[in-house]
Design an enzyme around this catalytic site. Structure first.
Site, mmCIF file in Angstrom:
data_model
loop_
_atom_site.group_PDB
_atom_site.id
_atom_site.type_symbol
_atom_site.label_atom_id
_atom_site.label_comp_id
_atom_site.label_asym_id
_atom_site.label_seq_id
_atom_site.Cartn_x
_atom_site.Cartn_y
_atom_site.Cartn_z
ATOM 1 N N ASP A 9 0.786 -1.257 0.000
ATOM 2 C CA ASP A 9 0.000 0.000 0.000
ATOM 3 C C ASP A 9 0.817 1.307 0.000
ATOM 4 O O ASP A 9 0.518 2.234 0.770
ATOM 5 C CB ASP A 9 -0.962 0.025 1.207
ATOM 6 C CG ASP A 9 -2.015 -1.090 1.159
ATOM 7 O OD1 ASP A 9 -2.000 -1.879 0.205
ATOM 8 O OD2 ASP A 9 -2.848 -1.150 2.086
ATOM 9 N N LYS A 107 -7.053 -4.906 -3.054
ATOM 10 C CA LYS A 107 -7.808 -5.461 -1.928
ATOM 11 C C LYS A 107 -8.760 -4.403 -1.373
ATOM 12 O O LYS A 107 -8.581 -3.213 -1.629
ATOM 13 C CB LYS A 107 -6.842 -5.948 -0.838
ATOM 14 C CG LYS A 107 -5.970 -4.847 -0.289
ATOM 15 C CD LYS A 107 -4.894 -5.390 0.601
ATOM 16 C CE LYS A 107 -4.038 -4.294 1.161
ATOM 17 N NZ LYS A 107 -4.749 -3.306 1.980
ATOM 18 N N CYS A 152 -2.153 -2.672 7.636
ATOM 19 C CA CYS A 152 -2.040 -3.611 6.519
ATOM 20 C C CYS A 152 -0.747 -4.420 6.538
ATOM 21 O O CYS A 152 -0.751 -5.601 6.181
ATOM 22 C CB CYS A 152 -2.232 -2.876 5.203
ATOM 23 S SG CYS A 152 -3.948 -2.332 5.031
HETATM 24 C C1 VGL Z 1 -4.732 0.684 5.665
HETATM 25 C C2 VGL Z 1 -6.323 1.567 7.042
HETATM 26 C C3 VGL Z 1 -7.291 1.427 6.062
HETATM 27 C C4 VGL Z 1 -3.298 0.299 5.471
HETATM 28 C C5 VGL Z 1 -5.686 0.521 4.666
HETATM 29 O O1 VGL Z 1 -2.841 0.215 4.321
HETATM 30 O O2 VGL Z 1 -2.613 0.067 6.502
HETATM 31 N N1 VGL Z 1 -5.067 1.193 6.837
HETATM 32 N N2 VGL Z 1 -6.953 0.894 4.872
#
Ligand code: VGL
Ligand code: ZN
Length: 198
Positions: A9, A107, A152
């Site tokens: 991410d 995702k 994540c």
């Molecule tokens: C994430 C919160 C919501 C992350 C993704 O990538 O850690 N955190 N969506």
């Protein structure tokens, strides 16, 4: 057996100026690029929510971001709207070297279920397909980097360990949100699962 690099991410919304900015989130990009050059198998993940996703506080009347609610699959933190499919915030950081990525796995696309882990949605049973992909390549060891350490990255690392991979977390190439001590809790959970934090 071989190893793979999983980059979690590294997207605009998780970098300074983004909707769910992780402090210093952009500072890990040069180091990740250097590491990418060392791996034959590189997987990137991309948080990729439909508008109105159930993890967004804006989808729940009277709720604010960072509140906890009960979902059918367990407790869920509510987030500001982020990483909406096709938006600039959902794009991978422009300086991330994606050229050698073998796979980009998206995702969080099911409107009803959040997905922190690269392997399973937050119901802990709906697979993303990443396990099968890595198994097919004979990968047994994973190095993980990215955002955010305590969400994540942590859930991806814990699932990977549970699935039997040797997991190395490169902490210098991760950054955390750190909500109410969530980083310390995540570090303990990863230590207990036998994940190497290096
Ligand atoms: C994430 C919160 C919501 C992350 C993704 O990538 O850690 N955190 N969506
Ligand atoms: Zn998300």
């Amino acid at each position: 057996m071989s190893n793979a690099l999983i980059v979690i991410d590294v997207q605009n919304d998780f970098c300074p100026g983004g909707a769910l900015a992780v402090p210093e989130g952009d500072q890990i990009v040069p180091g990740i690029n250097a590491l990418i050059a060392e791996f034959d198998t590189v997987v990137l993940t991309q948080d990729w929510h439909p508008a109105g996703h159930s993890s967004f506080a804006s989808s729940h009347n009277g709720k604010s971001a960072y509140e906890l609610i009960d979902m059918p699959y367990g407790p869920q933190v509510l987030w500001p709207d982020h990483c909406v499919q096709g938006s600039n915030g959902a794009a991978l950081h422009v300086d991330l070297n994606v050229t050698r990525a073998n796979m980009i796995i998206r995702k969080g696309m099911n409107p009803e279920i959040d997905s922190y882990s690269a392997f399973f949605e937050n119901d802990q049973k709906t697979p993303t397909g990443l396990h099968g992909y890595l198994k097919g390549l004979g990968v047994s060891e994973l190095t993980m980097v990215g955002l955010a350490t305590d969400f994540c990255v942590q859930f991806s690392a814990l699932d990977a360990a549970r699935l039997g991979f040797n997991v190395n977390l490169r902490q210098g190439l991760c950054r955390a949100i750190d909500l109410d001590g969530s980083l310390a809790t995540a570090e303990k959970a990863m230590d207990d699962a036998g994940i190497s934090r290096i």
